[in-house]
Write a protein that holds these residues in place. Structure first.
Motif, PDB file in Angstrom:
ATOM      1  N   LYS A  75       2.106   0.691   4.582  1.00 44.91           N
ATOM      2  CA  LYS A  75       2.172  -0.749   4.327  1.00 44.91           C
ATOM      3  C   LYS A  75       0.856  -1.297   3.783  1.00 44.91           C
ATOM      4  O   LYS A  75       0.827  -1.945   2.724  1.00 44.91           O
ATOM      5  N   SER A  76      -0.237  -1.044   4.491  1.00 46.72           N
ATOM      6  CA  SER A  76      -1.546  -1.538   4.035  1.00 46.72           C
ATOM      7  C   SER A  76      -1.947  -0.872   2.730  1.00 46.72           C
ATOM      8  O   SER A  76      -2.563  -1.508   1.861  1.00 46.72           O
ATOM      9  N   THR A  77      -1.588   0.386   2.571  1.00 45.71           N
ATOM     10  CA  THR A  77      -1.905   1.096   1.332  1.00 45.71           C
ATOM     11  C   THR A  77      -1.209   0.450   0.142  1.00 45.71           C
ATOM     12  O   THR A  77      -1.797   0.315  -0.938  1.00 45.71           O
ATOM     13  N   LEU A  78       0.042   0.023   0.327  1.00 49.40           N
ATOM     14  CA  LEU A  78       0.759  -0.643  -0.763  1.00 49.40           C
ATOM     15  C   LEU A  78       0.044  -1.933  -1.150  1.00 49.40           C
ATOM     16  O   LEU A  78      -0.126  -2.214  -2.350  1.00 49.40           O
ATOM     17  N   LEU A  79      -0.400  -2.713  -0.177  1.00 51.76           N
ATOM     18  CA  LEU A  79      -1.144  -3.938  -0.497  1.00 51.76           C
ATOM     19  C   LEU A  79      -2.408  -3.621  -1.282  1.00 51.76           C
ATOM     20  O   LEU A  79      -2.730  -4.292  -2.272  1.00 51.76           O
ATOM     21  N   ARG A  80      -3.134  -2.617  -0.839  1.00 53.52           N
ATOM     22  CA  ARG A  80      -4.396  -2.274  -1.493  1.00 53.52           C
ATOM     23  C   ARG A  80      -4.164  -1.726  -2.900  1.00 53.52           C
ATOM     24  O   ARG A  80      -4.968  -1.958  -3.805  1.00 53.52           O
ATOM     25  N   ALA A  81      -3.060  -1.021  -3.095  1.00 49.42           N
ATOM     26  CA  ALA A  81      -2.722  -0.553  -4.440  1.00 49.42           C
ATOM     27  C   ALA A  81      -2.392  -1.728  -5.347  1.00 49.42           C
ATOM     28  O   ALA A  81      -2.796  -1.760  -6.521  1.00 49.42           O
ATOM     29  N   LEU A  82      -1.645  -2.715  -4.830  1.00 45.00           N
ATOM     30  CA  LEU A  82      -1.319  -3.894  -5.626  1.00 45.00           C
ATOM     31  C   LEU A  82      -2.578  -4.672  -5.994  1.00 45.00           C
ATOM     32  O   LEU A  82      -2.646  -5.295  -7.057  1.00 45.00           O
ATOM     33  N   ALA A  83      -3.576  -4.633  -5.113  1.00 43.20           N
ATOM     34  CA  ALA A  83      -4.841  -5.311  -5.395  1.00 43.20           C
ATOM     35  C   ALA A  83      -5.756  -4.484  -6.289  1.00 43.20           C
ATOM     36  O   ALA A  83      -6.831  -4.956  -6.690  1.00 43.20           O
ATOM     37  N   GLY A  84      -5.355  -3.249  -6.592  1.00 42.06           N
ATOM     38  CA  GLY A  84      -6.127  -2.422  -7.502  1.00 42.06           C
ATOM     39  C   GLY A  84      -7.396  -1.841  -6.928  1.00 42.06           C
ATOM     40  O   GLY A  84      -8.333  -1.546  -7.678  1.00 42.06           O
ATOM     41  N   ILE A  85      -7.441  -1.628  -5.601  1.00 40.61           N
ATOM     42  CA  ILE A  85      -8.706  -1.186  -5.001  1.00 40.61           C
ATOM     43  C   ILE A  85      -8.634   0.224  -4.424  1.00 40.61           C
ATOM     44  O   ILE A  85      -9.595   0.668  -3.787  1.00 40.61           O
ATOM     45  N   ILE A  86      -7.524   0.936  -4.633  1.00 37.47           N
ATOM     46  CA  ILE A  86      -7.472   2.344  -4.251  1.00 37.47           C
ATOM     47  C   ILE A  86      -6.873   3.140  -5.407  1.00 37.47           C
ATOM     48  O   ILE A  86      -6.145   2.596  -6.234  1.00 37.47           O
ATOM     49  N   PRO A  87      -7.170   4.431  -5.492  1.00 37.50           N
ATOM     50  CA  PRO A  87      -6.597   5.256  -6.559  1.00 37.50           C
ATOM     51  C   PRO A  87      -5.087   5.324  -6.428  1.00 37.50           C
ATOM     52  O   PRO A  87      -4.530   5.379  -5.333  1.00 37.50           O
ATOM     53  N   GLU A 110       2.734   3.151 -12.418  1.00 34.86           N
ATOM     54  CA  GLU A 110       2.417   1.929 -13.150  1.00 34.86           C
ATOM     55  C   GLU A 110       2.588   0.705 -12.261  1.00 34.86           C
ATOM     56  O   GLU A 110       3.562   0.607 -11.513  1.00 34.86           O
ATOM     57  N   ILE A 111       1.623  -0.210 -12.359  1.00 36.88           N
ATOM     58  CA  ILE A 111       1.719  -1.509 -11.704  1.00 36.88           C
ATOM     59  C   ILE A 111       1.459  -2.563 -12.769  1.00 36.88           C
ATOM     60  O   ILE A 111       0.449  -2.512 -13.478  1.00 36.88           O
ATOM     61  N   TYR A 112       2.386  -3.510 -12.891  1.00 36.85           N
ATOM     62  CA  TYR A 112       2.223  -4.618 -13.821  1.00 36.85           C
ATOM     63  C   TYR A 112       2.027  -5.898 -13.027  1.00 36.85           C
ATOM     64  O   TYR A 112       2.784  -6.185 -12.091  1.00 36.85           O
ATOM     65  N   LEU A 113       1.014  -6.654 -13.394  1.00 35.26           N
ATOM     66  CA  LEU A 113       0.692  -7.924 -12.775  1.00 35.26           C
ATOM     67  C   LEU A 113       0.978  -9.028 -13.783  1.00 35.26           C
ATOM     68  O   LEU A 113       0.314  -9.117 -14.813  1.00 35.26           O
TER      69      LEU A 113
END
Length: 290
Positions: free
Chosen positions: A68-80, A84-87
């Motif tokens: 869960k926290s990893t998904l948030l951090r990925a959406l914020a662009g702060i972990i490898p 693809e993530i589109y903002l």
């Protein structure tokens, strides 16, 4: 509505980025450790596909270690991550850190307190991404402090605060970042019942607002929150995303995702749906305080 994976089956064949989506996630895998998962890094998310429309409220739930926290951090662009993530229709990987910070604010469940900055100074840091120092910045900071109930603590060093007070400081900082997306990781974990109710009411009001992006587009606010408390997740969210072992097990309206059979499968216990709803409790508590 979230475009979803049901019981591990992904929807494929997405063409083009959705300009009206706050986030569009395609085949996302995220990890800690080495640069690439195949080099024995620690994979936490696996092949996640989601579309989170702008203006929605999405709760991310699941057991400990689900990602869960990893998904948030990925959406914020702060972990490898891979995939693809589109903002707002643009590739997250091609955006600078400051550009991302003007679109989404992350409040982690872990708060850095290494320096004895005052409460006001800590919240003011949220304005750095804007690159401005002016009247509007002071107004936004003051409003955020007031909304978080911190008026009497503005000069207090954050090293002298309780866990609940510190949580409200970093929530105020997320508000002061003045983004159309809030990414909140366990936003009420250290708060007492009164402040939990006030937080829920504040977030409901915040989501009704709109925010202007750096490119001039005005978009509805989007709330994405990680909650262990399933009742709070229901209160704050239109849709839920249920993670287990780094994969999306189900996504959609809360009453569908929180079926007794699915909760039994994920948590290993029977949780009747009527036990999860606390809307009347929140309304009663808020009315008592106003």
């Amino acid at each position: 509505m979230c475009r979803e994976e049901r019981m591990g089956k992904t929807k494929a064949g997405l063409v083009g980025a959705d300009m009206e989506a706050a986030f569009e996630v395609r085949n996302l895998s995220a990890f800690y450790g080495r640069k690439h998962p195949k080099d024995s890094g620690n994979i936490v998310l696996r092949d996640v596909n989601l579309v989170i429309p702008a203006g929605s409220a999405v709760g991310i739930i699941g057991p400990n270690g689900a990602g869960k926290s990893t998904l948030l951090r990925a959406l914020a662009g702060i972990i490898p991550s891979e995939g693809e993530i589109y903002l707002f229709g643009e590739s997250l990987a091609e955006k600078k850190r400051r550009e991302i910070a003007c679109c989404c604010a992350l409040m982690s469940q872990f708060f850095p307190v290494g320096f004895a900055y005052s409460v006001r100074k800590t919240v003011e840091m949220a304005r750095y991404a804007r690159g401005q120092r002016g009247i509007r910045d002071r107004m936004v900071v003051q409003r955020s402090l007031e909304e978080a109930g911190l008026q009497e603590l503005v000069d207090r060093p954050i090293t002298e605060l309780s866990g609940g007070q510190l949580q409200r400081v970093f929530f105020a900082r997320a508000l002061a970042q003045e983004t159309p997306i809030l990414l909140l990781d366990e936003p009420a974990s250290s708060l007492d019942l009164q402040y939990q109710a006030e937080l829920a009411e504040l977030l409901i009001r915040w989501k009704k607002r709109q925010t202007t992006l750096p490119d001039g587009r005005t978009v509805p606010n989007t709330l994405i929150s990680v909650c262990h408390d399933l009742s709070l997740a229901l209160d704050l969210s239109d849709d839920l995303v249920l993670l287990k072992d780094g994969r999306v097990l189900a996504a959609g309206p809360g009453d569908q995702v929180l079926s007794r059979s699915l909760l039994q499968r994920v948590y290993g216990m029977d949780v009747p749906a009527y036990m999860l709803r606390r809307e009347d409790f929140w309304k009663t508590l808020i009315a008592r305080e106003t």
